[in-house]
Scaffold this motif. Structure first.
Motif, PDB file in Angstrom:
ATOM      1  N   ARG A 112       0.475  -1.501   0.302  1.00 21.97           N
ATOM      2  CA  ARG A 112      -0.340   0.027  -0.363  1.00 21.97           C
ATOM      3  C   ARG A 112       0.875   1.113  -0.176  1.00 21.97           C
ATOM      4  O   ARG A 112       0.268   2.266  -0.548  1.00 21.97           O
ATOM      5  CB  ARG A 112      -1.088   0.130   1.378  1.00 21.97           C
ATOM      6  CG  ARG A 112      -2.054  -1.283   0.813  1.00 21.97           C
ATOM      7  CD  ARG A 112      -3.166  -1.396   2.100  1.00 21.97           C
ATOM      8  NE  ARG A 112      -3.913   0.314   2.252  1.00 21.97           N
ATOM      9  CZ  ARG A 112      -4.854   0.587   1.295  1.00 21.97           C
ATOM     10  NH1 ARG A 112      -5.336  -0.395   0.662  1.00 21.97           N
ATOM     11  NH2 ARG A 112      -5.935   1.518   1.107  1.00 21.97           N
ATOM     12  N   ALA A 113       1.976   0.613   0.192  1.00 22.15           N
ATOM     13  CA  ALA A 113       3.006   2.623  -0.121  1.00 22.15           C
ATOM     14  C   ALA A 113       3.036   2.524  -0.932  1.00 22.15           C
ATOM     15  O   ALA A 113       4.410   3.854  -1.673  1.00 22.15           O
ATOM     16  CB  ALA A 113       4.074   2.023   1.183  1.00 22.15           C
ATOM     17  N   GLU A 114       3.093   1.659  -2.722  1.00 20.26           N
ATOM     18  CA  GLU A 114       3.188   2.099  -3.575  1.00 20.26           C
ATOM     19  C   GLU A 114       2.054   1.876  -4.225  1.00 20.26           C
ATOM     20  O   GLU A 114       1.504   0.765  -4.097  1.00 20.26           O
ATOM     21  CB  GLU A 114       4.897   1.128  -4.001  1.00 20.26           C
ATOM     22  CG  GLU A 114       6.097   1.188  -3.981  1.00 20.26           C
ATOM     23  CD  GLU A 114       7.002   0.278  -3.687  1.00 20.26           C
ATOM     24  OE1 GLU A 114       7.347   0.646  -5.249  1.00 20.26           O
ATOM     25  OE2 GLU A 114       7.637  -0.302  -3.200  1.00 20.26           O
ATOM     26  N   VAL A 115       2.361   2.435  -5.501  1.00 19.23           N
ATOM     27  CA  VAL A 115       1.250   2.447  -6.682  1.00 19.23           C
ATOM     28  C   VAL A 115       1.493   1.543  -7.762  1.00 19.23           C
ATOM     29  O   VAL A 115       2.750   1.483  -8.432  1.00 19.23           O
ATOM     30  CB  VAL A 115       0.268   3.662  -6.846  1.00 19.23           C
ATOM     31  CG1 VAL A 115       1.795   4.482  -7.735  1.00 19.23           C
ATOM     32  CG2 VAL A 115      -0.835   3.387  -8.209  1.00 19.23           C
ATOM     33  N   GLU A 116       0.657   1.013  -8.554  1.00 15.78           N
ATOM     34  CA  GLU A 116       1.189   0.360  -9.424  1.00 15.78           C
ATOM     35  C   GLU A 116       1.072   1.372 -10.361  1.00 15.78           C
ATOM     36  O   GLU A 116      -0.123   1.694 -10.738  1.00 15.78           O
ATOM     37  CB  GLU A 116      -0.048  -0.709  -9.437  1.00 15.78           C
ATOM     38  CG  GLU A 116       0.290  -1.872 -10.597  1.00 15.78           C
ATOM     39  CD  GLU A 116      -0.295  -2.905 -11.024  1.00 15.78           C
ATOM     40  OE1 GLU A 116      -0.820  -3.493 -12.270  1.00 15.78           O
ATOM     41  OE2 GLU A 116      -1.398  -3.256  -9.972  1.00 15.78           O
ATOM     42  N   VAL A 117       2.036   1.291 -11.830  1.00 17.39           N
ATOM     43  CA  VAL A 117       2.175   2.039 -12.418  1.00 17.39           C
ATOM     44  C   VAL A 117       1.538   0.983 -14.048  1.00 17.39           C
ATOM     45  O   VAL A 117       1.619  -0.175 -14.493  1.00 17.39           O
ATOM     46  CB  VAL A 117       3.757   2.141 -12.830  1.00 17.39           C
ATOM     47  CG1 VAL A 117       3.842   3.249 -14.131  1.00 17.39           C
ATOM     48  CG2 VAL A 117       4.221   2.663 -11.877  1.00 17.39           C
ATOM     49  N   SER A 118       0.532   1.702 -14.611  1.00 13.76           N
ATOM     50  CA  SER A 118      -0.256   1.288 -16.164  1.00 13.76           C
ATOM     51  C   SER A 118       0.140   2.368 -16.928  1.00 13.76           C
ATOM     52  O   SER A 118       0.782   2.942 -16.855  1.00 13.76           O
ATOM     53  CB  SER A 118      -1.842   1.698 -15.688  1.00 13.76           C
ATOM     54  OG  SER A 118      -2.256   2.625 -15.739  1.00 13.76           O
ATOM     55  N   ARG A 119       0.189   1.909 -18.048  1.00 11.41           N
ATOM     56  CA  ARG A 119       0.617   2.959 -19.518  1.00 11.41           C
ATOM     57  C   ARG A 119      -0.571   3.376 -20.005  1.00 11.41           C
ATOM     58  O   ARG A 119      -1.667   2.470 -20.071  1.00 11.41           O
ATOM     59  CB  ARG A 119       1.741   1.353 -20.396  1.00 11.41           C
ATOM     60  CG  ARG A 119       2.583   0.596 -19.676  1.00 11.41           C
ATOM     61  CD  ARG A 119       3.995   1.926 -19.982  1.00 11.41           C
ATOM     62  NE  ARG A 119       4.928   0.824 -19.579  1.00 11.41           N
ATOM     63  CZ  ARG A 119       5.479   1.442 -18.818  1.00 11.41           C
ATOM     64  NH1 ARG A 119       6.336   2.916 -18.760  1.00 11.41           N
ATOM     65  NH2 ARG A 119       6.619   0.856 -18.484  1.00 11.41           N
ATOM     66  N   LEU A 120      -0.024   3.950 -21.083  1.00 16.15           N
ATOM     67  CA  LEU A 120      -0.997   4.885 -21.338  1.00 16.15           C
ATOM     68  C   LEU A 120      -1.603   4.703 -22.813  1.00 16.15           C
ATOM     69  O   LEU A 120      -1.286   4.016 -23.212  1.00 16.15           O
ATOM     70  CB  LEU A 120      -0.691   6.438 -22.193  1.00 16.15           C
ATOM     71  CG  LEU A 120      -0.618   7.697 -20.561  1.00 16.15           C
ATOM     72  CD1 LEU A 120       0.238   9.369 -21.023  1.00 16.15           C
ATOM     73  CD2 LEU A 120      -1.936   7.825 -19.708  1.00 16.15           C
ATOM     74  N   SER A 121      -2.783   4.630 -22.829  1.00 23.50           N
ATOM     75  CA  SER A 121      -3.596   4.299 -24.285  1.00 23.50           C
ATOM     76  C   SER A 121      -2.721   4.731 -25.337  1.00 23.50           C
ATOM     77  O   SER A 121      -2.780   6.320 -24.807  1.00 23.50           O
ATOM     78  CB  SER A 121      -4.492   3.744 -24.225  1.00 23.50           C
ATOM     79  OG  SER A 121      -5.677   5.134 -23.620  1.00 23.50           O
TER      80      SER A 121
END
Length: 165
Positions: A112-121
């Protein structure tokens, strides 16, 4: 020991040096230029801490950004910087709140101390630029309505703030 609490954060030596030097410069500036602006000093310290935590993907950074936006809104109002007040209370704080919620819903591998990174479409950058243009135009007229002295730089400030978030 594995850090997975909301307030846990893993800082490198470089991160710590960057934060410490920023804090030192803020304190020195406060002493040299405005020793009585305690609210401004507090807001600046919260803001720089927020930036470090946001850069590390820690949701606590978004929470601090909300607090910073509220403080900066009060400071802006006290100096009749209504454009800045509207920008931070009407744009930055709500966007930080939405980001905080999204970050808490998407922890990195359960941490919970880090966010999952996603890619922009492919379409998202185009949508972002169109939305940025609309926000810029709307805020130009809002800032103009309130008689902002430096209308173009203030409008550019809104644009860059929107793009940053």
């Amino acid at each position: 020991m594995k850090a997975n609490g909301f307030l846990s954060v893993k800082l490198t030596v470089t991160d710590i040096l960057l934060w410490c030097s920023s804090v030192l410069l803020i304190f020195l500036s406060s002493i040299i230029f405005d020793s009585s602006g305690y609210l401004t000093l507090a807001a600046s310290l919260i803001g720089v801490t927020s930036l470090i935590l946001n850069a590390k993907g820690n949701p606590a950074g978004q929470l601090l950004m909300i607090i910073f936006s509220l403080l900066y809104g009060v400071i802006s109002y006290s100096f009749a910087y209504y454009g800045e007040m509207i920008t931070y209370l009407g744009m930055t704080a709500p966007m930080a709140l939405f980001a905080l919620i999204a970050w808490l819903k998407n922890p990195y591998k359960g941490n919970r101390a880090e966010v999952e990174v996603s890619r922009l479409s492919r379409g998202e950058p185009i949508f972002m630029l169109l939305l940025c243009g609309a926000v810029t135009a709307v805020f130009y007229f809002i800032l103009d309505f309130f008689g902002t002295a430096n209308l173009i730089p203030s409008t550019v400030s809104v644009t860059t703030s929107f793009l940053a978030v």
